[in-house]
Design an enzyme around this catalytic site. Structure first.
Site, mmCIF file in Angstrom:
data_model
loop_
_atom_site.group_PDB
_atom_site.id
_atom_site.type_symbol
_atom_site.label_atom_id
_atom_site.label_comp_id
_atom_site.label_asym_id
_atom_site.label_seq_id
_atom_site.Cartn_x
_atom_site.Cartn_y
_atom_site.Cartn_z
ATOM 1 N N PHE A 1 28.862 34.936 -69.937
ATOM 2 C CA PHE A 1 28.419 34.420 -68.938
ATOM 3 C C PHE A 1 28.285 35.127 -67.638
ATOM 4 C CE2 PHE A 1 30.557 31.264 -71.598
ATOM 5 C CZ PHE A 1 29.241 30.182 -71.846
ATOM 6 N N PHE B 1 10.798 23.096 -51.246
ATOM 7 C CA PHE B 1 10.061 24.461 -51.173
ATOM 8 C C PHE B 1 8.629 24.530 -51.767
ATOM 9 C CE2 PHE B 1 14.538 26.324 -51.544
ATOM 10 C CZ PHE B 1 14.818 26.095 -50.471
ATOM 11 N N GLY C 1 34.164 32.848 -59.505
ATOM 12 C CA GLY C 1 34.938 31.815 -60.239
ATOM 13 C C GLY C 1 36.421 31.607 -59.421
ATOM 14 N N TYR D 1 15.927 38.189 -61.369
ATOM 15 C CA TYR D 1 17.047 37.680 -62.140
ATOM 16 C C TYR D 1 16.447 37.495 -63.365
ATOM 17 C CZ TYR D 1 19.511 33.878 -64.050
ATOM 18 O OH TYR D 1 20.028 32.933 -64.761
ATOM 19 N N HIS E 1 21.152 25.569 -55.400
ATOM 20 C CA HIS E 1 20.289 24.698 -56.298
ATOM 21 C C HIS E 1 20.276 23.189 -55.832
ATOM 22 C CE1 HIS E 1 21.939 27.888 -58.913
ATOM 23 N NE2 HIS E 1 20.792 27.888 -59.453
ATOM 24 N N LEU E 2 18.943 22.842 -56.582
ATOM 25 C CA LEU E 2 18.489 21.431 -55.914
ATOM 26 C C LEU E 2 19.347 20.422 -56.095
ATOM 27 C CD1 LEU E 2 15.907 20.227 -54.906
ATOM 28 C CD2 LEU E 2 15.146 19.745 -57.038
ATOM 29 N N PHE F 1 17.476 25.889 -69.405
ATOM 30 C CA PHE F 1 16.685 25.586 -68.113
ATOM 31 C C PHE F 1 17.441 25.173 -67.160
ATOM 32 C CE2 PHE F 1 12.358 25.924 -69.904
ATOM 33 C CZ PHE F 1 12.728 26.645 -71.154
ATOM 34 N N ASN F 2 17.420 24.277 -66.322
ATOM 35 C CA ASN F 2 18.293 23.882 -65.158
ATOM 36 C C ASN F 2 19.265 23.061 -65.534
ATOM 37 O OD1 ASN F 2 15.506 24.578 -64.424
ATOM 38 N ND2 ASN F 2 16.479 24.238 -62.366
ATOM 39 N N ASN G 1 35.984 38.471 -62.637
ATOM 40 C CA ASN G 1 36.311 39.198 -61.643
ATOM 41 C C ASN G 1 36.553 38.277 -60.308
ATOM 42 O OD1 ASN G 1 33.790 38.307 -60.670
ATOM 43 N ND2 ASN G 1 32.899 40.391 -60.374
#
Ligand code: UDP
Length: 335
Positions: free
Chosen positions: A78, A216, A36, A146, A197-198, A174-175, A32
């Site tokens: 996804f 954090f 993206g 989430y 994101h880190l 995972f990350n 959509n």
């Protein structure tokens, strides 16, 4: 194979769509464009703009493909919202987008689509694990909406497998970080708007986009007090999807997708200092609600069953590839 890639205009979906093409498969991206980017779609990919919740649109895609004698072999799913922190503020949006919309896709698949799915799940389904590294049969108690929104999809899939024979592999990420190398230089890196994101946030400091990184919480029950995560390179993650689609055609299965090694927030910052040569000032702030102290997954099952072999298993090479991309695109996708 001919594969429908939902969310294929994003960072992860787009990388996997590109890999499908590279390996000689057909990829049709359905997105959509909420997050993206159409102009970053890999060459050779067909694009259809649409909403996942639009079951009729999906059915039309499946039926037309069948009528043209080019039916889909599977779906790589996804499309989803991904910010765990945001889900603690607006949980309903995550259940609508990630769970309810996925049900529309599954209904369309059952009605007239392929019966094979690879699902983009998350380590957040485990919540605060009882032991590390996490095995796939660990307790599933998400610590944020989430993770819950993705676990609900896994649970729907399990029933649809049992009752309708829908086959699926759920990949619990995972990350994910880093950037895949492209033929004309890297075009698709990890950059979100807003960024949460880190690794991309830490890299914004040497890029001059922020003065310091905020840690954090440093009062977690971990060796240096900061949260531990298992980082995986986007290219290795992408390979696993192709393997899951090619090899796992007969069952319902769940796989961790990480490297089995944990790094703390402080270790990520330290590694980034070494790679970039920048001092990267850091400040300790409050904990972010919903963050489990440590998430490290065993990747033995996917290595054993799908013969997955990561090319970039170490943190340094993941950060290095992210750094190279961000130097070329210092403003993220604005450049
Ligand atoms: N984190 C941090 N500062 C930031 C962003 C993230 O300390 O500016 C921490 C976060 O609390 C978590 C880890 O870095 O412990 C990874 O967070 P990220 O959002 O990248 O991924 P998550 O593990 O939440 O999916």
């Amino acid at each position: 194979m001919k594969i429908l890639v939902t969310g294929g205009a994003g960072y992860i979906g787009g990388t996997v769509a590109g890999l499908l093409i590279e390996k000689g498969h057909k990829a049709v991206v359905f997105d959509n464009l909420g997050h993206g980017r159409r102009d970053l779609l890999p060459a050779g990919v067909e694009f259809i703009e649409g909403e996942l919740a639009d079951r009729r649109a999906l059915e039309t895609i499946f039926v037309s493909a069948r009528n043209e004698n080019q039916p889909f072999d599977g779906v790589l799913h996804f499309a989803a919202l991904i910010e765990a922190g945001e889900s603690m503020v607006r949980p309903e949006v995550f259940f609508r987008n990630n769970t309810a919309s996925t049900l529309s896709l599954l209904e369309a698949m059952l009605a007239c689509g392929p019966k094979q799915l690879v699902f983009s799940s998350t380590a957040a389904v485990y919540g605060e694990p009882e032991s590390i590294p996490i095995q796939e049969d660990a307790r599933l108690v998400p610590a944020n909406p989430y993770g819950q929104s993705k676990l609900l999809v896994e649970q729907m899939l399990a029933w649809l497998n049992r009752i309708h024979g829908l086959r699926y592999a759920s990949l619990r990420y995972f990350n994910v970080a880093g950037a895949p190398e492209g033929p004309e230089g890297v075009t698709r890196g990890e950059a979100h708007e807003p960024e949460t994101h880190l690794i991309p946030l830490v890299l914004q400091v040497p890029l001059g986009r922020r003065d310091r990184i905020m840690i954090f919480g440093d009062d977690y029950d971990t060796p240096d007090g900061t949260c531990i995560r298992d980082y995986i390179h986007i290219k290795d993650l992408a390979q696993a999807h192709i393997l899951a689609m090619e090899k796992k055609r007969d069952t319902a299965s769940h796989y961790n997708l990480g490297n089995g090694a944990g790094y703390s927030v402080k270790e990520v910052i330290e590694a980034t200092r070494r790679i970039t040569g920048h001092a990267i000032p850091a400040k300790v702030g409050a904990r972010r609600p919903g963050d489990p102290p440590a998430l490290v997954g065993s990747a033995e099952k996917i290595k054993r069953e799908l013969d997955w072999r990561p090319q970039y298993p170490d943190l340094e090479s993941i950060i290095q590839s992210a750094w190279e991309w961000h130097q070329r695109h210092p403003g993220g996708y604005q450049d």
